[in-house]
Write an enzyme that holds these catalytic residues in place. Structure first.
Site, PDB file in Angstrom:
ATOM      1  CG  ASN A   1      -1.875   1.106   1.299  1.00  0.00           C
ATOM      2  OD1 ASN A   1      -1.840   2.015   0.473  1.00  0.00           O
ATOM      3  ND2 ASN A   1      -2.752   1.069   2.290  1.00  0.00           N
TER       4      ASN A   1
ATOM      5  NE  ARG B   1      -6.417   1.262  -0.092  1.00  0.00           N
ATOM      6  CZ  ARG B   1      -6.620   2.196   0.827  1.00  0.00           C
ATOM      7  NH1 ARG B   1      -5.668   2.506   1.664  1.00  0.00           N
ATOM      8  NH2 ARG B   1      -7.773   2.795   0.899  1.00  0.00           N
TER       9      ARG B   1
ATOM     10  CG  HIS C   1     -12.648   3.429   2.900  1.00  0.00           C
ATOM     11  ND1 HIS C   1     -13.319   4.416   3.593  1.00  0.00           N
ATOM     12  CD2 HIS C   1     -11.332   3.690   3.047  1.00  0.00           C
ATOM     13  CE1 HIS C   1     -12.438   5.248   4.125  1.00  0.00           C
ATOM     14  NE2 HIS C   1     -11.225   4.822   3.813  1.00  0.00           N
TER      15      HIS C   1
ATOM     16  NE  ARG D   1      -9.505  12.174   3.669  1.00  0.00           N
ATOM     17  CZ  ARG D   1      -9.582  10.897   3.350  1.00  0.00           C
ATOM     18  NH1 ARG D   1     -10.603  10.439   2.661  1.00  0.00           N
ATOM     19  NH2 ARG D   1      -8.645  10.067   3.717  1.00  0.00           N
TER      20      ARG D   1
ATOM     21  CD  GLU E   1      -8.700  -1.326   3.856  1.00  0.00           C
ATOM     22  OE1 GLU E   1      -8.156  -1.063   4.956  1.00  0.00           O
ATOM     23  OE2 GLU E   1      -9.072  -0.462   3.056  1.00  0.00           O
TER      24      GLU E   1
END
Ligand code: ADP
Length: 398
Positions: A7, A92, A181, A242, A385
């Site tokens: 990742n 990813r 996601h 965010r 993940e």
């Protein structure tokens, strides 16, 4: 079987070496502060079988240099990653645009396409491409697979993925809701279907992925029918830094009155908003320390966060009509009992209840937090993940 999952961020690489069949993690670690001239970089390798850890501190020129040191650290501890030991490398990749919606074997042309999608994800795709190029240079003979964060949401219904703006402009510039996601939402909802039993095709679910980034999804029969993130990972829930949903008129207003240009607005909404913008901290543990000390700004940040979460829950309850399971995952969702309790408070008439004892358990396994016999199953399911990416990679390369 061993798969290396990578990742790659702009100045860091997280990686895991794992067996996709047994889900056993052999090793994991991180390359941090790539390309920084002031603070030296840091590289860690942890072998999970015996707990041995290796560290390297020093300047890391680029992603390729960082990965090379990781491989050297492995080699010096008796694991040669460059040999035939690896079945695949899984990467990813954040944005697949309209192009990629399945795990994809990486070729030169695929790398070019992912790079071209950088206009849709300028913070993420260039870093993903750098990681892919570095890993391919170091492991030219190992098949490498890209797994896209947007893939699970590719089939969103038109009504859920379409923004109500000039259709010609939207089409010309790829403006639609993509969602992010996805690997986590797919993995977690799949685990929930196993846990609650019965026919997965009949399961209606809401998944709340609450980490630094946060997103909600509505899933019917294993297919996503709505999600809170949009063209970019900025829309939807309040996040660590965010803003989530805003009146788009705010951007126009700030451009006119606060002298902010596009980059200034981008930075404001992505890095200085959310929990951090309201309270000064973005980590939930720090937020709770402030709340407990009586800090009113921290309290407000939390209230705004929970208010937004409940708004999405309400929307998805109505969209789905009947909900079998609501599931919390990721750093905050897995660890913060207060968020879970507050998100679902007062919803007994909808069949939604949280058992306080189960909710406060610190067990780090997939588990129910609704009382036995509750109409709606409420669960905490740790996301994974890396495992999902590793499984997708070997499913593709055989
Ligand atoms: P991401 O992967 O998006 O960077 P994570 O899923 O790791 O984020 O979530 C990070 C958030 O989870 C932080 O706000 C952090 O405070 C919270 N978190 C992580 N572990 C715990 C814990 N043990 N207790 C409370 N909060 C936690």
């Amino acid at each position: 079987m061993q798969v290396l999952v990578i990742n790659s961020g702009s100045s860091s690489i997280k990686y895991q070496l794992l067996d996709p069949d047994s889900a056993q993690v052999m090793a994991s670690g991180m390359v941090s502060r790539i390309g920084e001239s002031v603070d030296p970089g840091e590289i860690t390798v942890e072998h999970h079988s015996d707990g041995r850890t290796f560290e390297h501190t020093g300047p890391i020129a680029d992603h390729a240099a960082g990965l090379r040191v990781v491989f050297d650290l492995f080699a010096s501890s008796g694991h040669d990653l460059t040999g035939a030991a690896l079945s695949a490398v899984g990467h990813r990749v954040v944005h697949g645009g309209e192009v990629f919606y399945e795990p994809t074997l990486i070729t030169d042309a695929v790398v070019e396409s992912i790079d071209k999608l950088s206009t849709l994800a300028p913070l993420h795709n260039p870093a993903n491409v750098t990681g892919i190029r570095s890993a391919r240079a170091l492991l030219p003979d190992i098949p490498q697979v890209a797994v896209f964060d947007t893939a699970f949401f590719h089939g969103l219904p038109d009504a859920a993925k379409t923004y109500a703006i000039d259709a010609g402009i939207a089409a010309a510039h790829g403006v639609r809701r993509y969602g992010f996601h996805g690997t986590s939402h797919e993995y977690v909802s799949g685990r929930v279907s196993e846990l609650i039993g019965g026919d997965p095709a009949t399961h209606n679910q809401i998944v709340l992925h609450l980490g630094n980034g946060a997103s909600a999804s509505a899933i019917r029969g294993g297919r996503a029918v709505d999600t809170s993130m949009g063209l970019t990972p900025l829309e939807g829930l309040v996040m660590g830094t965010r803003s989530g949903d805003l009146d788009p008129g705010i951007l126009v207003h700030l451009a006119r009155t606060a002298g902010l240009d596009i980059d200034g607005i981008d930075e404001l909404l992505n890095r200085r908003s959310g929990i951090k913008g309201l309270s000064g901290v973005n980590d939930f543990r720090a937020l709770f320390t402030l709340i407990e000390s009586g800090d009113p700004a921290a309290r407000l940040a939390y209230d705004v966060y929970v208010h937004r979460l409940r708004r999405y829950l309400g929307a998805y309850l109505v969209e789905l009509g009947r909900v079998d399971a609501i599931t919390f995952t990721a750093g905050v969702g897995e660890n913060n009992a207060r968020v879970r309790a507050d998100a679902l408070a007062g919803l007994r008439r909808f069949g939604i209840e949280v058992d306080p004892v189960a909710n406060n358990s610190k067990e780090r396994v997939a588990r129910y937090i609704s009382p036995p016999g509750a109409e709606v199953s409420v669960l905490v399911v740790p996301t994974d993940e890396e495992l999902a990416i590793a499984r997708a990679a070997v499913a593709l390369v055989g």
